[in-house]
Design a protein around this motif. Structure first.
Motif, PDB file in Angstrom:
ATOM      1  N   ALA A 166      19.589  39.927  19.175  1.00  9.99           N
ATOM      2  CA  ALA A 166      21.063  39.893  19.352  1.00  9.99           C
ATOM      3  C   ALA A 166      20.851  38.790  20.628  1.00  9.99           C
ATOM      4  O   ALA A 166      19.820  38.318  21.397  1.00  9.99           O
ATOM      5  CB  ALA A 166      21.969  40.926  19.482  1.00  9.99           C
ATOM      6  N   LYS A 167      21.799  37.961  20.427  1.00 13.24           N
ATOM      7  CA  LYS A 167      22.207  37.261  21.995  1.00 13.24           C
ATOM      8  C   LYS A 167      22.704  37.893  23.250  1.00 13.24           C
ATOM      9  O   LYS A 167      24.039  39.409  22.643  1.00 13.24           O
ATOM     10  CB  LYS A 167      23.508  35.888  21.573  1.00 13.24           C
ATOM     11  CG  LYS A 167      22.554  35.106  20.673  1.00 13.24           C
ATOM     12  CD  LYS A 167      21.479  34.085  21.533  1.00 13.24           C
ATOM     13  CE  LYS A 167      21.750  33.074  19.957  1.00 13.24           C
ATOM     14  NZ  LYS A 167      20.723  31.620  20.876  1.00 13.24           N
ATOM     15  N   PHE A 168      22.877  37.477  23.991  1.00 11.08           N
ATOM     16  CA  PHE A 168      22.997  38.841  24.973  1.00 11.08           C
ATOM     17  C   PHE A 168      23.792  38.345  26.177  1.00 11.08           C
ATOM     18  O   PHE A 168      23.926  36.682  26.546  1.00 11.08           O
ATOM     19  CB  PHE A 168      22.152  39.294  26.177  1.00 11.08           C
ATOM     20  CG  PHE A 168      22.634  40.031  27.527  1.00 11.08           C
ATOM     21  CD1 PHE A 168      23.131  41.211  27.207  1.00 11.08           C
ATOM     22  CD2 PHE A 168      22.553  39.423  28.465  1.00 11.08           C
ATOM     23  CE1 PHE A 168      23.104  41.509  28.282  1.00 11.08           C
ATOM     24  CE2 PHE A 168      22.784  39.369  29.989  1.00 11.08           C
ATOM     25  CZ  PHE A 168      23.151  41.463  29.649  1.00 11.08           C
ATOM     26  N   TYR A 169      25.447  37.865  26.880  1.00 13.81           N
ATOM     27  CA  TYR A 169      25.670  37.473  27.352  1.00 13.81           C
ATOM     28  C   TYR A 169      26.327  38.460  28.780  1.00 13.81           C
ATOM     29  O   TYR A 169      26.318  39.841  28.322  1.00 13.81           O
ATOM     30  CB  TYR A 169      27.319  36.606  26.858  1.00 13.81           C
ATOM     31  CG  TYR A 169      26.859  36.475  25.589  1.00 13.81           C
ATOM     32  CD1 TYR A 169      26.737  34.305  25.698  1.00 13.81           C
ATOM     33  CD2 TYR A 169      26.747  36.455  25.093  1.00 13.81           C
ATOM     34  CE1 TYR A 169      26.307  33.397  25.057  1.00 13.81           C
ATOM     35  CE2 TYR A 169      26.813  35.852  23.365  1.00 13.81           C
ATOM     36  CZ  TYR A 169      26.208  34.247  23.314  1.00 13.81           C
ATOM     37  OH  TYR A 169      26.409  33.702  22.893  1.00 13.81           O
ATOM     38  N   GLU A 170      26.509  38.141  30.177  1.00 16.11           N
ATOM     39  CA  GLU A 170      27.290  38.787  30.818  1.00 16.11           C
ATOM     40  C   GLU A 170      28.307  37.890  31.362  1.00 16.11           C
ATOM     41  O   GLU A 170      28.321  36.791  31.471  1.00 16.11           O
ATOM     42  CB  GLU A 170      26.425  39.008  32.320  1.00 16.11           C
ATOM     43  CG  GLU A 170      25.655  40.260  32.514  1.00 16.11           C
ATOM     44  CD  GLU A 170      25.213  40.662  33.445  1.00 16.11           C
ATOM     45  OE1 GLU A 170      25.053  39.701  34.603  1.00 16.11           O
ATOM     46  OE2 GLU A 170      24.123  41.628  34.050  1.00 16.11           O
ATOM     47  N   ILE A 171      29.151  38.405  31.454  1.00 19.71           N
ATOM     48  CA  ILE A 171      31.000  37.238  31.337  1.00 19.71           C
ATOM     49  C   ILE A 171      32.168  38.044  31.927  1.00 19.71           C
ATOM     50  O   ILE A 171      32.293  39.620  32.968  1.00 19.71           O
ATOM     51  CB  ILE A 171      31.594  36.995  29.894  1.00 19.71           C
ATOM     52  CG1 ILE A 171      32.065  38.604  29.524  1.00 19.71           C
ATOM     53  CG2 ILE A 171      30.543  36.756  29.210  1.00 19.71           C
ATOM     54  CD1 ILE A 171      33.314  38.297  28.727  1.00 19.71           C
ATOM     55  N   SER A 172      32.356  37.607  32.517  1.00 22.60           N
ATOM     56  CA  SER A 172      33.837  37.813  33.504  1.00 22.60           C
ATOM     57  C   SER A 172      34.889  37.705  32.223  1.00 22.60           C
ATOM     58  O   SER A 172      35.257  36.685  32.128  1.00 22.60           O
ATOM     59  CB  SER A 172      34.584  36.962  34.696  1.00 22.60           C
ATOM     60  OG  SER A 172      35.659  37.067  35.212  1.00 22.60           O
ATOM     61  N   ASN A 173      35.751  38.425  31.996  1.00 19.22           N
ATOM     62  CA  ASN A 173      37.157  38.395  31.414  1.00 19.22           C
ATOM     63  C   ASN A 173      37.818  37.348  32.012  1.00 19.22           C
ATOM     64  O   ASN A 173      39.370  37.621  30.982  1.00 19.22           O
ATOM     65  CB  ASN A 173      38.187  39.562  31.330  1.00 19.22           C
ATOM     66  CG  ASN A 173      37.426  40.694  30.195  1.00 19.22           C
ATOM     67  OD1 ASN A 173      36.532  39.393  29.146  1.00 19.22           O
ATOM     68  ND2 ASN A 173      37.046  42.102  30.132  1.00 19.22           N
TER      69      ASN A 173
END
Length: 282
Positions: A147-154
Motif C-alpha cells: 500500500a501507499k503511505f503518507y504522513e500529512i497535516s490536515n
C-alpha cells in the motif's frame, strides 16, 4: 458539474480510531474547509466530489466516514463492504491509534475484495514534537500491505486532494486493464447508464473477437497444412525434385540392364527343353 454527471462512481471508506482526523480529511477534500474543533462522528456520513481526468473521464469519489468508536462496530463492518478503496488513519502522536490498525485491517480483509486499494495515512504531521509513532513504522506497515503511505497535516488540502485523486486513478487503471469488472458490485464501483452500455458493448465485441480467432481461416489453414504434410505423398514428392529425378533415372537404367537377360532366357529355354527330350528318347 451535476451530481449525476460522471462515468464512474467509486466508493472509498475512511477508517481508524476516533479522533485521528477522518472527518477533517473529508471536509478538506470536499469543501476545502479545515475543522477547528473536534466533533466526533455519530454513526456514519458521506460526501461526494467529482473529478475529471485528462482523457475526459469523469469520476465521482464518494467518501464514507464512520465513527471509530467500538459501539458502532456493526456499522463499521457493513459500510466497509464493497469498497473500491480504503484510507486507513492513525495519528503520529498516538501510539494506540497505530496499534488499532491491526483490527481495522482485519475488518477490511473480512468484508472487502482482494482488489481493494489501501493507503495508510498518518495525520498530525505538524505535531512532530509530540510524535509517538516513527515514520518508518508506518512505512513498514504499508509495505507489508503493498500500500501507499503518507504522513500529512490536515491543513494541507493539496496533499489530501492528491491522495484521493491518486486512488481514483489507480482504480480506473484496474478497470481499463480488465483486472476488475466494474459490473461486479463487490468492487465498489457504479457506472452511469451510458457507460454501462458502452462497457457491455466492449465485452460483446471482445467475446466476438475471441470466437473469430478460435475459428479463423488462418488457423484452419494451418491444420490443413499439417494434414497434407502427414498424408499427401504428392506433397512429399514435390518437396525434393532433384532426388526424385535421380531415382527415376536409376530405375530406368536398372530396367534396361534387366531386359536383355530376360530376352536371352526366353531364347535358350526352348533349346534346353528340346535337348532334354532328345536324351530321353535315346
Amino acid at each position: 458539474m451535476n451530481f449525476e454527471d460522471y462515468q464512474y462512481l467509486f466508493k472509498f471508506v475512511l477508517i481508524g480510531d476516533t479522533g485521528v482526523g477522518k472527518s477533517c480529511f473529508l471536509s478538506q477534500y470536499v469543501k476545502g474547509k479545515f475543522i477547528q474543533e473536534y466533533d466526533p462522528t455519530i454513526g456514519l456520513e458521506f460526501e461526494s466530489k467529482s473529478i475529471e481526468f485528462n482523457d475526459g473521464i469523469v469520476v465521482q469519489n464518494q467518501l464514507w466516514d464512520t465513527s471509530g468508536s467500538s459501539q458502532f462496530m456493526a456499522i463499521q463492518k457493513t459500510f466497509c463492504q464493497n469498497a473500491a478503496a480504503a484510507i486507513v488513519f492513525y495519528k503520529i502522536d498516538n501510539q494506540n491509534s497505530f496499534k488499532s490498525l491491526e483490527n481495522w485491517l482485519s475488518i477490511l480483509k473480512q468484508v472487502s475484495s482482494d482488489m481493494i486499494q489501501i493507503v495508510i495515512v498518518a495525520t498530525h504531521q505538524d505535531l512532530e514534537t509530540q510524535r509517538q509513532v516513527q515514520t518508518q513504522q508506518g512505512r513498514n506497515l504499508a509495505d507489508s500491505l503493498n500500500a501507499k503511505f503518507y504522513e500529512i497535516s490536515n491543513h494541507d488540502k493539496d496533499q489530501i486532494d492528491g491522495i484521493v485523486n491518486s486512488l481514483s486513478y489507480n482504480v480506473l487503471r484496474l478497470i481499463n486493464s480488465n483486472k476488475i469488472n466494474p459490473l461486479n458490485t463487490q468492487y465498489g464501483i457504479k457506472m452511469s447508464r451510458q457507460q454501462e452500455q458502452q462497457y457491455a458493448s466492449q465485452l460483446d465485441n471482445s467475446e466476438e473477437n475471441i470466437i473469430q480467432q478460435q475459428s479463423s481461416p488462418k488457423r484452419r489453414g494451418s491444420d490443413i497444412k499439417i494434414e497434407q504434410n502427414t498424408f499427401s505423398p504428392n506433397k512429399i514428392t514435390t518437396a525434393s525434385p532433384s532426388r526424385s529425378q535421380h531415382e527415376n533415372e536409376q530405375t530406368e537404367q536398372n530396367q534396361q540392364q534387366t531386359k536383355p537377360k530376360f530376352q536371352l532366357l526366353f531364347i535358350l529355354l526352348p533349346i534346353i527343353i528340346a535337348y532334354g527330350l532328345y536324351q530321353i528318347l535315346l
